[in-house]
Design a protein around this motif. Structure first.
Motif, PDB file in Angstrom:
ATOM      1  N   ASP A   1       0.813  -1.102   0.048  1.00  0.00           N
ATOM      2  CA  ASP A   1      -0.034  -0.153   0.171  1.00  0.00           C
ATOM      3  C   ASP A   1       1.013   1.028   0.037  1.00  0.00           C
ATOM      4  O   ASP A   1       0.427   2.130  -0.748  1.00  0.00           O
ATOM      5  CB  ASP A   1      -0.856   0.046   1.150  1.00  0.00           C
ATOM      6  N   PHE A   2       2.086   1.172   0.898  1.00  0.00           N
ATOM      7  CA  PHE A   2       3.205   2.485   0.856  1.00  0.00           C
ATOM      8  C   PHE A   2       3.158   2.806  -0.717  1.00  0.00           C
ATOM      9  O   PHE A   2       3.389   3.934  -0.978  1.00  0.00           O
ATOM     10  CB  PHE A   2       3.965   2.051   1.797  1.00  0.00           C
ATOM     11  N   TYR A   3       3.877   1.762  -1.205  1.00  0.00           N
ATOM     12  CA  TYR A   3       4.821   1.874  -2.481  1.00  0.00           C
ATOM     13  C   TYR A   3       3.436   2.315  -3.446  1.00  0.00           C
ATOM     14  O   TYR A   3       3.570   3.186  -4.498  1.00  0.00           O
ATOM     15  CB  TYR A   3       5.200   0.747  -3.225  1.00  0.00           C
ATOM     16  N   THR A   4       2.155   1.764  -3.548  1.00  0.00           N
ATOM     17  CA  THR A   4       1.077   2.054  -4.384  1.00  0.00           C
ATOM     18  C   THR A   4       0.671   3.579  -4.185  1.00  0.00           C
ATOM     19  O   THR A   4       0.469   4.349  -5.026  1.00  0.00           O
ATOM     20  CB  THR A   4       0.071   1.358  -3.891  1.00  0.00           C
ATOM     21  N   GLU A   5       0.639   4.051  -2.819  1.00  0.00           N
ATOM     22  CA  GLU A   5       0.186   5.639  -2.388  1.00  0.00           C
ATOM     23  C   GLU A   5       1.307   6.398  -3.199  1.00  0.00           C
ATOM     24  O   GLU A   5       1.087   7.375  -3.542  1.00  0.00           O
ATOM     25  CB  GLU A   5       0.130   5.703  -1.154  1.00  0.00           C
ATOM     26  N   ALA A   6       2.779   5.895  -2.999  1.00  0.00           N
ATOM     27  CA  ALA A   6       3.908   6.757  -3.508  1.00  0.00           C
ATOM     28  C   ALA A   6       3.839   6.743  -5.000  1.00  0.00           C
ATOM     29  O   ALA A   6       4.183   7.858  -5.627  1.00  0.00           O
ATOM     30  CB  ALA A   6       5.263   6.195  -3.091  1.00  0.00           C
ATOM     31  N   ALA A   7       3.438   5.630  -5.671  1.00  0.00           N
ATOM     32  CA  ALA A   7       3.335   5.867  -7.144  1.00  0.00           C
ATOM     33  C   ALA A   7       1.998   6.931  -7.432  1.00  0.00           C
ATOM     34  O   ALA A   7       2.332   7.793  -8.399  1.00  0.00           O
ATOM     35  CB  ALA A   7       2.980   4.438  -7.642  1.00  0.00           C
ATOM     36  N   LYS A   8       0.912   6.937  -6.943  1.00  0.00           N
ATOM     37  CA  LYS A   8      -0.044   7.865  -6.837  1.00  0.00           C
ATOM     38  C   LYS A   8       0.443   9.327  -6.960  1.00  0.00           C
ATOM     39  O   LYS A   8       0.031  10.426  -7.437  1.00  0.00           O
ATOM     40  CB  LYS A   8      -1.077   7.689  -6.157  1.00  0.00           C
ATOM     41  N   MET A   9       1.209   9.236  -5.885  1.00  0.00           N
ATOM     42  CA  MET A   9       1.749  10.831  -5.653  1.00  0.00           C
ATOM     43  C   MET A   9       2.589  11.457  -6.772  1.00  0.00           C
ATOM     44  O   MET A   9       2.738  12.438  -6.936  1.00  0.00           O
ATOM     45  CB  MET A   9       2.576  10.926  -4.101  1.00  0.00           C
ATOM     46  N   GLN A  10       3.542  10.451  -7.211  1.00  0.00           N
ATOM     47  CA  GLN A  10       4.253  10.676  -8.421  1.00  0.00           C
ATOM     48  C   GLN A  10       3.540  11.081  -9.557  1.00  0.00           C
ATOM     49  O   GLN A  10       3.827  12.054 -10.190  1.00  0.00           O
ATOM     50  CB  GLN A  10       5.153   9.488  -8.632  1.00  0.00           C
ATOM     51  N   VAL A  11       2.379  10.542  -9.551  1.00  0.00           N
ATOM     52  CA  VAL A  11       1.436  10.862 -10.862  1.00  0.00           C
ATOM     53  C   VAL A  11       1.027  12.235 -10.527  1.00  0.00           C
ATOM     54  O   VAL A  11       0.844  13.088 -11.548  1.00  0.00           O
ATOM     55  CB  VAL A  11       0.382   9.976 -10.962  1.00  0.00           C
ATOM     56  N   TRP A  12       0.653  12.646  -9.441  1.00  0.00           N
ATOM     57  CA  TRP A  12       0.018  13.816  -9.084  1.00  0.00           C
ATOM     58  C   TRP A  12       1.095  14.852  -9.312  1.00  0.00           C
ATOM     59  O   TRP A  12       0.867  16.009  -9.943  1.00  0.00           O
ATOM     60  CB  TRP A  12      -0.450  13.913  -7.500  1.00  0.00           C
ATOM     61  N   ALA A  13       2.472  14.689  -8.793  1.00  0.00           N
ATOM     62  CA  ALA A  13       3.553  15.511  -9.088  1.00  0.00           C
ATOM     63  C   ALA A  13       3.830  15.948 -10.212  1.00  0.00           C
ATOM     64  O   ALA A  13       4.299  17.044 -10.805  1.00  0.00           O
ATOM     65  CB  ALA A  13       4.624  15.024  -8.455  1.00  0.00           C
ATOM     66  N   GLU A  14       3.576  14.818 -11.474  1.00  0.00           N
ATOM     67  CA  GLU A  14       3.703  15.152 -12.901  1.00  0.00           C
ATOM     68  C   GLU A  14       2.524  15.680 -13.510  1.00  0.00           C
ATOM     69  O   GLU A  14       2.837  16.079 -14.593  1.00  0.00           O
ATOM     70  CB  GLU A  14       4.155  13.546 -13.363  1.00  0.00           C
ATOM     71  N   THR A  15       1.649  15.750 -12.783  1.00  0.00           N
ATOM     72  CA  THR A  15       0.266  16.400 -13.405  1.00  0.00           C
ATOM     73  C   THR A  15       0.545  18.154 -13.550  1.00  0.00           C
ATOM     74  O   THR A  15       0.759  18.531 -12.509  1.00  0.00           O
ATOM     75  CB  THR A  15      -0.613  16.164 -12.589  1.00  0.00           C
ATOM     76  N   SER A  16       0.470  18.629 -14.738  1.00  0.00           N
ATOM     77  CA  SER A  16       0.851  20.082 -15.012  1.00  0.00           C
ATOM     78  C   SER A  16      -0.470  20.855 -14.484  1.00  0.00           C
ATOM     79  O   SER A  16      -1.575  20.365 -14.623  1.00  0.00           O
ATOM     80  CB  SER A  16       1.015  20.362 -16.335  1.00  0.00           C
TER      81      SER A  16
END
Length: 209
Positions: free
Chosen positions: A173-188
């Motif tokens: 769950d931790f790494y899944t949440e981190a991946a979601k955060m990275q997608v948000w970070a890459e969203t312009s």
């Protein structure tokens, strides 16, 4: 911190005692007593029972190290908080080897897996364990970040069965949440009117500003 050291050697000395009970003059109440010092530290119902701090935190620590492994637990940072004449305790554990880096084109930050265990022997709280990407934890109950929670009654026969299953899922769950955060970070947000968005989301003008 080496994990061949018994957990009770790492528990603060002030918490390493067995709770003792003694009837009060009130029919359905009993005292909670520090078995080492003899200090009276609480009043609970006459059916109340609990594990000692050392039994509870030993169980949590052993479950974590057995199920996550040496590599992930190596260098675990442990912080203790105590209150109510040592009747309440909190163990805050951060795992520096279970991390994820979140990056944008202008900023980067690292989040780490964190596990927080709470235990009381005076009826002040049940056995509780929080784990996840916890940013902020306050003893008044305020928590920020993504986390899961396991809660069990404060009995002497505390079972870690459910906790083990939740802990095993926590890593994924931790790494899944981190991946979601990275997608948000890459969203312009180049084409998003951020101020208008915040004005719509936050009812307080001052907080939105």
């Amino acid at each position: 911190m080496p994990f061949d050291i018994p957990m009770n050697m790492m528990i603060p000395e002030s918490l390493n005692f067995d709770p003792v009970f003694e009837p009060t003059k009130v029919k359905d109440k009993k005292y909670v007593i520090n078995g080492s010092t003899g200090d009276y530290i609480g009043v609970v119902g006459d059916t109340f029972n609990c594990a000692s701090h050392s039994d509870f935190f030993n169980g949590v620590h052993d479950t974590i190290t057995e199920n996550l492994g040496d590599a992930e637990c190596e260098g675990m940072n442990m912080k203790w908080n105590v209150a109510r004449q040592n009747a309440w305790a909190m163990l805050d554990m951060t795992l520096p080897n279970v991390t994820a880096r979140i990056e944008t084109d202008k900023h980067s930050t690292t989040i780490a897996q964190r596990i927080i265990a709470l235990h009381g022997i005076d009826g002040s709280c049940s056995n509780q364990t929080f784990f996840g990407a916890i940013d902020f934890f306050c003893t008044n109950g305020m928590i920020r970040g993504e986390y899961d929670k396991v809660r069990r009654k404060n009995t002497s026969g505390f079972s870690l069965h459910s906790f083990i299953g939740e802990l095993q899922r926590a890593r994924t769950d931790f790494y899944t949440e981190a991946a979601k955060m990275q997608v948000w970070a890459e969203t312009s947000t180049k084409y998003v009117d951020v101020k208008s968005l915040l004005d719509d989301m936050i009812t307080s003008d001052r907080k939105a500003e």
